[in-house]
Design a protein around this motif. Structure first.
Motif, PDB file in Angstrom:
ATOM      1  N   ILE A  41       0.826  -1.209   0.000  1.00 62.30           N
ATOM      2  CA  ILE A  41       0.000   0.000   0.000  1.00 62.30           C
ATOM      3  C   ILE A  41       0.860   1.260   0.000  1.00 62.30           C
ATOM      4  CG2 ILE A  41      -1.659   1.358   1.347  1.00 62.30           C
ATOM      5  CD1 ILE A  41      -2.762  -1.324   2.397  1.00 62.30           C
ATOM      6  N   ALA A  42       1.839   1.309   0.907  1.00 56.79           N
ATOM      7  CA  ALA A  42       2.534   2.560   1.198  1.00 56.79           C
ATOM      8  C   ALA A  42       3.671   2.882   0.237  1.00 56.79           C
ATOM      9  CB  ALA A  42       3.069   2.529   2.632  1.00 56.79           C
ATOM     10  N   LEU A  43       4.409   1.878  -0.224  1.00 55.98           N
ATOM     11  CA  LEU A  43       5.556   2.164  -1.090  1.00 55.98           C
ATOM     12  C   LEU A  43       5.154   2.826  -2.408  1.00 55.98           C
ATOM     13  CD1 LEU A  43       8.003  -0.853  -0.626  1.00 55.98           C
ATOM     14  CD2 LEU A  43       8.449   1.555  -0.122  1.00 55.98           C
ATOM     15  N   PRO A  44       4.233   2.246  -3.178  1.00 53.09           N
ATOM     16  CA  PRO A  44       3.857   2.905  -4.441  1.00 53.09           C
ATOM     17  C   PRO A  44       3.270   4.296  -4.219  1.00 53.09           C
ATOM     18  CG  PRO A  44       3.065   0.642  -4.401  1.00 53.09           C
ATOM     19  CD  PRO A  44       3.535   0.963  -3.013  1.00 53.09           C
ATOM     20  N   LEU A  45       2.452   4.432  -3.164  1.00 59.51           N
ATOM     21  CA  LEU A  45       1.841   5.737  -2.890  1.00 59.51           C
ATOM     22  C   LEU A  45       2.904   6.761  -2.513  1.00 59.51           C
ATOM     23  CD1 LEU A  45      -0.760   7.341  -2.655  1.00 59.51           C
ATOM     24  CD2 LEU A  45      -0.980   6.540  -0.290  1.00 59.51           C
ATOM     25  N   GLY A  46       3.860   6.370  -1.671  1.00 55.23           N
ATOM     26  CA  GLY A  46       4.927   7.287  -1.282  1.00 55.23           C
ATOM     27  C   GLY A  46       5.807   7.682  -2.455  1.00 55.23           C
ATOM     28  N   LEU A  47       6.113   6.719  -3.331  1.00 52.82           N
ATOM     29  CA  LEU A  47       6.903   7.027  -4.527  1.00 52.82           C
ATOM     30  C   LEU A  47       6.170   7.991  -5.438  1.00 52.82           C
ATOM     31  CD1 LEU A  47       8.270   3.443  -5.368  1.00 52.82           C
ATOM     32  CD2 LEU A  47       9.587   5.373  -4.467  1.00 52.82           C
ATOM     33  N   TRP A  48       4.903   7.734  -5.666  1.00 57.01           N
ATOM     34  CA  TRP A  48       4.119   8.578  -6.581  1.00 57.01           C
ATOM     35  C   TRP A  48       3.964   9.991  -6.036  1.00 57.01           C
ATOM     36  CZ3 TRP A  48      -0.873  10.816  -6.168  1.00 57.01           C
ATOM     37  CH2 TRP A  48      -1.358  11.348  -7.365  1.00 57.01           C
ATOM     38  N   VAL A  49       3.604  10.105  -4.760  1.00 50.17           N
ATOM     39  CA  VAL A  49       3.404  11.434  -4.171  1.00 50.17           C
ATOM     40  C   VAL A  49       4.730  12.189  -4.099  1.00 50.17           C
ATOM     41  CG1 VAL A  49       2.701  12.683  -2.091  1.00 50.17           C
ATOM     42  CG2 VAL A  49       1.364  10.726  -2.885  1.00 50.17           C
ATOM     43  N   GLY A  50       5.798  11.503  -3.719  1.00 42.80           N
ATOM     44  CA  GLY A  50       7.093  12.170  -3.639  1.00 42.80           C
ATOM     45  C   GLY A  50       7.584  12.645  -4.985  1.00 42.80           C
ATOM     46  N   LEU A  97      -0.673   0.412  11.647  1.00 38.71           N
ATOM     47  CA  LEU A  97       0.534   0.817  12.368  1.00 38.71           C
ATOM     48  C   LEU A  97       1.739   0.910  11.444  1.00 38.71           C
ATOM     49  CD1 LEU A  97       1.783   1.225  15.293  1.00 38.71           C
ATOM     50  CD2 LEU A  97       2.317  -1.215  15.211  1.00 38.71           C
ATOM     51  N   ALA A  98       1.804   0.035  10.440  1.00 38.15           N
ATOM     52  CA  ALA A  98       2.991  -0.045   9.590  1.00 38.15           C
ATOM     53  C   ALA A  98       2.982   0.929   8.423  1.00 38.15           C
ATOM     54  CB  ALA A  98       3.138  -1.477   9.062  1.00 38.15           C
ATOM     55  N   VAL A  99       1.807   1.316   7.949  1.00 35.33           N
ATOM     56  CA  VAL A  99       1.737   2.175   6.761  1.00 35.33           C
ATOM     57  C   VAL A  99       2.393   3.540   6.971  1.00 35.33           C
ATOM     58  CG1 VAL A  99       0.130   3.505   5.324  1.00 35.33           C
ATOM     59  CG2 VAL A  99      -0.192   1.047   5.600  1.00 35.33           C
ATOM     60  N   PRO A 100       2.125   4.258   8.080  1.00 31.81           N
ATOM     61  CA  PRO A 100       2.676   5.623   8.204  1.00 31.81           C
ATOM     62  C   PRO A 100       4.189   5.734   8.081  1.00 31.81           C
ATOM     63  CG  PRO A 100       0.919   5.315   9.787  1.00 31.81           C
ATOM     64  CD  PRO A 100       1.177   3.968   9.174  1.00 31.81           C
ATOM     65  N   PRO A 101       5.001   4.943   8.795  1.00 26.91           N
ATOM     66  CA  PRO A 101       6.458   5.127   8.640  1.00 26.91           C
ATOM     67  C   PRO A 101       6.960   4.807   7.236  1.00 26.91           C
ATOM     68  CG  PRO A 101       5.985   3.202  10.009  1.00 26.91           C
ATOM     69  CD  PRO A 101       4.712   3.932   9.835  1.00 26.91           C
ATOM     70  N   ILE A 102       6.370   3.801   6.585  1.00 24.38           N
ATOM     71  CA  ILE A 102       6.785   3.476   5.217  1.00 24.38           C
ATOM     72  C   ILE A 102       6.400   4.603   4.276  1.00 24.38           C
ATOM     73  CG2 ILE A 102       6.563   1.845   3.317  1.00 24.38           C
ATOM     74  CD1 ILE A 102       5.870  -0.314   5.359  1.00 24.38           C
ATOM     75  N   LEU A 103       5.181   5.067   4.384  1.00 20.70           N
ATOM     76  CA  LEU A 103       4.667   6.100   3.486  1.00 20.70           C
ATOM     77  C   LEU A 103       5.427   7.406   3.646  1.00 20.70           C
ATOM     78  CD1 LEU A 103       2.569   7.164   1.484  1.00 20.70           C
ATOM     79  CD2 LEU A 103       0.991   7.485   3.406  1.00 20.70           C
ATOM     80  N   VAL A 104       5.580   7.859   4.870  1.00 21.76           N
ATOM     81  CA  VAL A 104       6.205   9.161   5.111  1.00 21.76           C
ATOM     82  C   VAL A 104       7.686   9.135   4.729  1.00 21.76           C
ATOM     83  CG1 VAL A 104       6.860  10.817   6.894  1.00 21.76           C
ATOM     84  CG2 VAL A 104       4.549   9.845   6.873  1.00 21.76           C
ATOM     85  N   ASN A 105       8.403   8.083   5.090  1.00 22.07           N
ATOM     86  CA  ASN A 105       9.831   8.024   4.770  1.00 22.07           C
ATOM     87  C   ASN A 105      10.077   7.865   3.274  1.00 22.07           C
ATOM     88  OD1 ASN A 105      11.869   7.839   7.259  1.00 22.07           O
ATOM     89  ND2 ASN A 105       9.918   6.966   7.872  1.00 22.07           N
ATOM     90  N   THR A 106       9.219   7.114   2.599  1.00 23.57           N
ATOM     91  CA  THR A 106       9.357   6.997   1.146  1.00 23.57           C
ATOM     92  C   THR A 106       9.090   8.342   0.480  1.00 23.57           C
ATOM     93  OG1 THR A 106       8.639   4.692   1.245  1.00 23.57           O
ATOM     94  CG2 THR A 106       8.537   5.780  -0.901  1.00 23.57           C
ATOM     95  N   TYR A 107       8.035   8.997   0.897  1.00 22.07           N
ATOM     96  CA  TYR A 107       7.712  10.320   0.357  1.00 22.07           C
ATOM     97  C   TYR A 107       8.846  11.315   0.602  1.00 22.07           C
ATOM     98  CZ  TYR A 107       5.826  15.063   0.697  1.00 22.07           C
ATOM     99  OH  TYR A 107       5.655  16.424   0.603  1.00 22.07           O
ATOM    100  N   GLU A 108       9.344  11.359   1.842  1.00 20.56           N
ATOM    101  CA  GLU A 108      10.406  12.310   2.169  1.00 20.56           C
ATOM    102  C   GLU A 108      11.690  11.986   1.415  1.00 20.56           C
ATOM    103  OE1 GLU A 108      10.388  15.005   3.819  1.00 20.56           O
ATOM    104  OE2 GLU A 108       8.405  14.964   4.731  1.00 20.56           O
TER     105      GLU A 108
END
Length: 220
Positions: A41-50, A97-108
């Motif tokens: 869920i979080a990796l593709p979303l973080g990559l795309w948004v970033g 619990l796991a989505v936020p750190p993956i999403l935010v760090n990937t985005y950043e």
């Protein structure tokens, strides 16, 4: 120390459905499944948004809101809504619990990549996904792996809640031990969870050395 000797020295704790190998395998299964779904869920979303910058504020706010959710409270809510006949009452809180750190760090990691590097990639004729995966992701890997590591450790440490809904895992030693005042089991179960979390930490440290470019590690 005596409690550890009592727990780990008891032969019955090493065999059968309640043995350490079985409970450890159950714990790892819960953790891996929740972690894998969260990463999907979080990796593709973080990559795309970033990379695109679209929806960045919404994603960060949503991730911060998810961090504030009490895991045990969410577990109870899911149990009330869908019952305890499946593994989902455990997976949903762990995924949240796991989505936020993956999403935010990937985005950043992607967003904070050197602008000159991005411009150079476009100047070489790269476009879209080529810029993202060939130029930005390698530089962002340390932050991406940090998010994955934090998520994995949090999931491993929190998967003990599976015992609250009658499932297995290392949490059984803690929950059942507290209920019966079997403190060697409580202490032994807690030690096993800590050791598993340390193993995850060590595994990601090795992964970081393998997949991150030495030049990027040195800059970081």
């Amino acid at each position: 120390m005596n409690w550890l000797i009592d727990f780990f020295g008891e032969p019955a704790n090493w065999s059968g459905p309640d043995g350490i190998p079985t409970r450890l395998l159950q714990h790892v299964e819960f953790s891996l499944l929740a972690f894998a779904i969260a990463a999907i869920i979080a990796l593709p979303l973080g990559l795309w948004v970033g990379h695109t910058g679209r929806g960045a504020v919404l994603v960060v706010l949503s991730a911060n809101a998810a961090r504030a959710l009490p895991t045990l409270g969410l577990l109870v809510l899911v149990v009330l809504l869908i019952g305890v006949g499946t593994i989902w009452p455990v997976l949903i809180p762990l995924i949240a619990l796991a989505v936020p750190p993956i999403l935010v760090n990937t985005y950043e990691g992607i967003r904070n990549a050197d602008a000159d590097l991005r411009d150079a990639a476009y100047g070489m004729g790269l476009r879209g996904r080529q810029v993202l995966f060939s130029a930005l992701v390698p530089v962002a890997l340390p932050l991406i792996l940090l998010g994955l590591r934090l998520a994995a450790i949090q999931v491993v440490a929190t998967a003990t809640v599976a015992a609250y809904v009658g499932l297995g895992g290392l949490g059984r030693y803690i929950i059942d031990g507290l209920a019966t005042k079997d403190y060697p089991s409580v202490f032994g179960g807690a030690v096993l969870v800590v050791l598993l979390a340390l193993a995850v930490q060590f595994g990601f440290a090795l992964l970081n050395r393998v997949v991150v470019s030495p030049g990027v590690r040195q800059v970081r």
